[in-house]
Design an enzyme around this catalytic site. Structure first.
Site, PDB file in Angstrom:
ATOM      1  N   TYR A 167       0.850  -1.202   0.000  1.00  0.00           N
ATOM      2  CA  TYR A 167       0.000   0.000   0.000  1.00  0.00           C
ATOM      3  C   TYR A 167       0.888   1.257   0.000  1.00  0.00           C
ATOM      4  O   TYR A 167       0.670   2.192  -0.771  1.00  0.00           O
ATOM      5  CB  TYR A 167      -0.953   0.005   1.205  1.00  0.00           C
ATOM      6  CG  TYR A 167      -1.750   1.292   1.282  1.00  0.00           C
ATOM      7  CD1 TYR A 167      -2.810   1.525   0.417  1.00  0.00           C
ATOM      8  CD2 TYR A 167      -1.400   2.297   2.188  1.00  0.00           C
ATOM      9  CE1 TYR A 167      -3.517   2.722   0.451  1.00  0.00           C
ATOM     10  CE2 TYR A 167      -2.095   3.502   2.228  1.00  0.00           C
ATOM     11  CZ  TYR A 167      -3.154   3.708   1.356  1.00  0.00           C
ATOM     12  OH  TYR A 167      -3.826   4.899   1.380  1.00  0.00           O
ATOM     13  N   ARG A 214       2.185   8.193  12.957  1.00  0.00           N
ATOM     14  CA  ARG A 214       1.776   9.411  13.656  1.00  0.00           C
ATOM     15  C   ARG A 214       0.266   9.621  13.664  1.00  0.00           C
ATOM     16  O   ARG A 214      -0.303  10.096  14.645  1.00  0.00           O
ATOM     17  CB  ARG A 214       2.459  10.614  12.989  1.00  0.00           C
ATOM     18  CG  ARG A 214       2.166  11.956  13.653  1.00  0.00           C
ATOM     19  CD  ARG A 214       2.467  13.113  12.723  1.00  0.00           C
ATOM     20  NE  ARG A 214       1.685  12.996  11.485  1.00  0.00           N
ATOM     21  CZ  ARG A 214       1.954  13.654  10.368  1.00  0.00           C
ATOM     22  NH1 ARG A 214       2.995  14.464  10.293  1.00  0.00           N
ATOM     23  NH2 ARG A 214       1.182  13.499   9.286  1.00  0.00           N
ATOM     24  N   ARG A 224     -10.472   4.500   9.760  1.00  0.00           N
ATOM     25  CA  ARG A 224      -9.465   3.947   8.857  1.00  0.00           C
ATOM     26  C   ARG A 224      -8.361   3.332   9.701  1.00  0.00           C
ATOM     27  O   ARG A 224      -8.003   3.879  10.743  1.00  0.00           O
ATOM     28  CB  ARG A 224      -8.829   5.053   8.017  1.00  0.00           C
ATOM     29  CG  ARG A 224      -9.626   5.444   6.802  1.00  0.00           C
ATOM     30  CD  ARG A 224      -8.821   6.416   5.964  1.00  0.00           C
ATOM     31  NE  ARG A 224      -9.210   7.786   6.296  1.00  0.00           N
ATOM     32  CZ  ARG A 224     -10.165   8.437   5.642  1.00  0.00           C
ATOM     33  NH1 ARG A 224     -10.796   7.870   4.657  1.00  0.00           N
ATOM     34  NH2 ARG A 224     -10.493   9.668   5.981  1.00  0.00           N
ATOM     35  N   PHE A 284      14.716  19.736  -0.979  1.00  0.00           N
ATOM     36  CA  PHE A 284      13.394  19.165  -1.216  1.00  0.00           C
ATOM     37  C   PHE A 284      13.308  17.721  -0.703  1.00  0.00           C
ATOM     38  O   PHE A 284      12.299  17.314  -0.131  1.00  0.00           O
ATOM     39  CB  PHE A 284      13.092  19.227  -2.720  1.00  0.00           C
ATOM     40  CG  PHE A 284      11.858  18.495  -3.149  1.00  0.00           C
ATOM     41  CD1 PHE A 284      10.614  19.109  -3.089  1.00  0.00           C
ATOM     42  CD2 PHE A 284      11.932  17.191  -3.629  1.00  0.00           C
ATOM     43  CE1 PHE A 284       9.465  18.428  -3.497  1.00  0.00           C
ATOM     44  CE2 PHE A 284      10.787  16.518  -4.031  1.00  0.00           C
ATOM     45  CZ  PHE A 284       9.560  17.136  -3.966  1.00  0.00           C
TER      46      PHE A 284
END
Ligand code: RWZ
Length: 371
Positions: A167, A214, A224, A284
Site C-alpha cells: 500500500y 503518527r 481507517r 526538497f
C-alpha cells in the site's frame, strides 16, 4: 560507490520574489495558490525548487493530491470512485474536467472543482515530464482502486506487513520514483539513482510509514486503519483495544514495532541523498526525511500518540530546517541525534528491545561508513 563520491554542493538560491513574475501566467499562479491551500509541509520546499522543476513538481503534487482526495473520500460511492481512480491519467488529457462530488474537506474539494487549471498547466510542461507524471498517475490510481475495492470487502484494513508495504508503495514509493525520474531528466540528480530502485522506494516508504504511525488516532477516528493486523494482533485482540488506557504498555510496544519497521528504511534514504547533485533538490528531499526521523522520535514511547496528534516542536522544526539545507554531513547528524534519542528511550520490557537496539546501532554504523 559512485554515489558516495558526489558530494560537491552547488549552492543554488533564488528567492521567490526575484523570479520573473510576468513569465508566470494567471493560471500558474492559481496552481501555486492550490499548492499552498492543500499542502501543509510540501508547499515551502516545492516553491524553492530549481526553476526547471518548479512548475512540473507543483503540477505533479496537485495531480496526486487530487487523486488522493478521491481515494480518501468515503462519501463517494465505489461505482463512481473506481473509474475516476483508474482513469485519472486520461483525465489529464481532458481540458475542462472537474469534479464536485467531494464533500469532506473544503480545501481539497476546491482543487477538484477547479481542476481544469491543473490540466491546462500540465499541457504546457515538457513532454518528457508529462510522460513521467502520467505513468506514475496511472500506476498509483490503479493501486488505489485495488485497495479501495479490497477495503470494501475487508473491514479489518491491512492484514500483513507485506500488504502494508505494498500500500505504501502505491501512495508513496511511486512518488519517490516519479520525483527521481524528474530530477534525472532535468539533470539535477545522478542517473545511477534509477539503477537502484529500492533507494527511491525507501524515500517514499519512510515518509509514508511515519505519517501512518503518527496519524493512528486521527485515522481511527475516521474509521481507517493502516497498522497491519500482523503487527497489532500480537499486542491486542481488537484494534480498538489499542486506545484503552489499560492497554497502555501494549499500545506503546505495538507502536515501537511499527517504528522499528520504519527505521529499517533509514540507510537507504541516506544513501539516496548522496546521489543528489543540486542544492534545491537536496533540500526538497532532505527536509521531509529529517522531519520524519524527528517525528518518529516524538512518537516513540509517547502514549499521547493514542490520544491526540503528536507533533514536533517549532524549535525542533527550525533547527532541522537549518541543518537539512546545507549538506549530507549535517543531515546525517540530525539522523544520528534522533536515532540515539530513540535508542535511549527504548524499554527493556519491550519484546522488540533487542531488535530496536540493533537497528539504531546499524544506522549509526552506516553513517560512520558514509564519511
Ligand atoms: C511531493 C511531488 C499528496 C507529491 C500524494 C506528493 C498523496 C498519499 C499521501 C503527492 C510524503 C506524505 C506526501 C508520502 C508523498 N498520496 N502520501 C509530491 C501526494 C508522504 C509525500 C504524502 C507521500 C504522500
Amino acid at each position: 560507490t559512485e554515489l558516495r563520491a558526489i558530494i560537491q554542493w552547488k549552492l543554488y538560491h533564488l528567492p521567490v520574489h526575484e523570479r520573473d513574475e510576468k513569465a508566470e501566467s494567471e493560471n500558474t499562479k492559481k496552481c501555486f495558490y492550490f499548492l499552498d491551500l492543500t499542502s501543509r509541509s510540501f508547499a515551502a520546499v516545492i516553491k524553492e525548487l530549481h526553476p526547471e522543476l518548479l512548475v512540473p513538481v507543483c503540477i505533479f503534487y496537485l495531480i496526486l493530491r487530487g487523486l488522493d482526495t478521491i481515494e480518501d473520500d468515503m462519501t463517494i460511492p465505489l461505482e463512481t470512485k473506481l473509474p475516476i481512480l483508474k482513469g485519472f491519467d486520461k483525465i489529464l488529457e481532458q481540458p475542462g474536467w472537474s469534479f464536485d462530488g467531494n464533500h469532506e474537506r473544503e480545501k481539497d474539494r476546491q482543487l477538484l472543482v477547479e481542476f481544469d487549471c491543473v490540466i491546462q498547466e500540465y499541457a504546457k510542461i515538457k513532454p518528457a515530464y508529462q510522460k513521467i507524471i502520467t505513468d506514475i498517475t496511472k500506476r498509483m490510481g490503479d493501486g488505489m482502486a485495488y485497495y479501495c475495492d479490497n477495503a470494501e470487502h475487508n473491514e479489518n484494513g491491512v492484514n500483513t506487513v507485506e500488504e502494508y508495504e505494498k500500500y505504501c508503495h502505491y501512495v508513496a514509493g511511486l512518488v519517490g520514483e516519479g520525483c527521481t525520474r524528474l530530477f534525472v531528466e532535468a539533470g539535477l540528480a545522478l542517473p545511477a539513482l534509477l539503477e537502484r530502485p529500492e533507494l527511491m522506494e525507501s524515500m517514499g516508504q519512510f515518509l509514508q510509514q511515519t505519517n501512518i504511525i503518527r496519524d493512528i488516532k486521527e485515522d481511527y477516528d475516521d474509521n481507517r486503519r493502516f497498522y497491519p493486523k500482523q503487527i497489532w494482533s500480537q499486542y491486542v485482540d481488537e484494534f480498538e483495544d489499542l486506545f484503552k488506557p489499560e492497554n497502555r504498555e501494549k499500545a506503546l510496544n505495538c507502536s515501537a514495532e511499527m517504528i522499528l519497521l520504519a527505521l529499517h528504511k533509514v540507510d537507504e534514504c541516506l544513501y539516496y541523498l548522496a546521489g543528489i547533485k543540486e542544492q534545491s533538490v537536496f533540500n526538497f528531499c532532505a527536509i521531509p526525511q529529517t522531519m520524519a526521523i524527528a517525528t518518529l522520535n516524538a512518537c516513540f514511547r509517547n502514549y499521547a500518540l493514542f490520544q491526540r496528534n503528536v507533533k514536533i516542536s517549532k524549535g525542533e522544526a527550525c533547527e532541522i530546517m537549518t541543518q537539512s539545507t546545507q549538506n549530507l554531513k549535517l543531515v546525517t547528524e540530525v539522523f544520528k541525534k534522533y536515532t540515539r534519542e530513540i535508542h535511549k528511550k527504548s524499554s527493556p520490557q519491550d519484546p522488540h528491545y533487542l531488535e530496536i537496539s540493533i537497528a539504531c546501532g546499524k544506522i549509526e554504523q552506516f553513517i560512520e561508513k558514509l564519511f
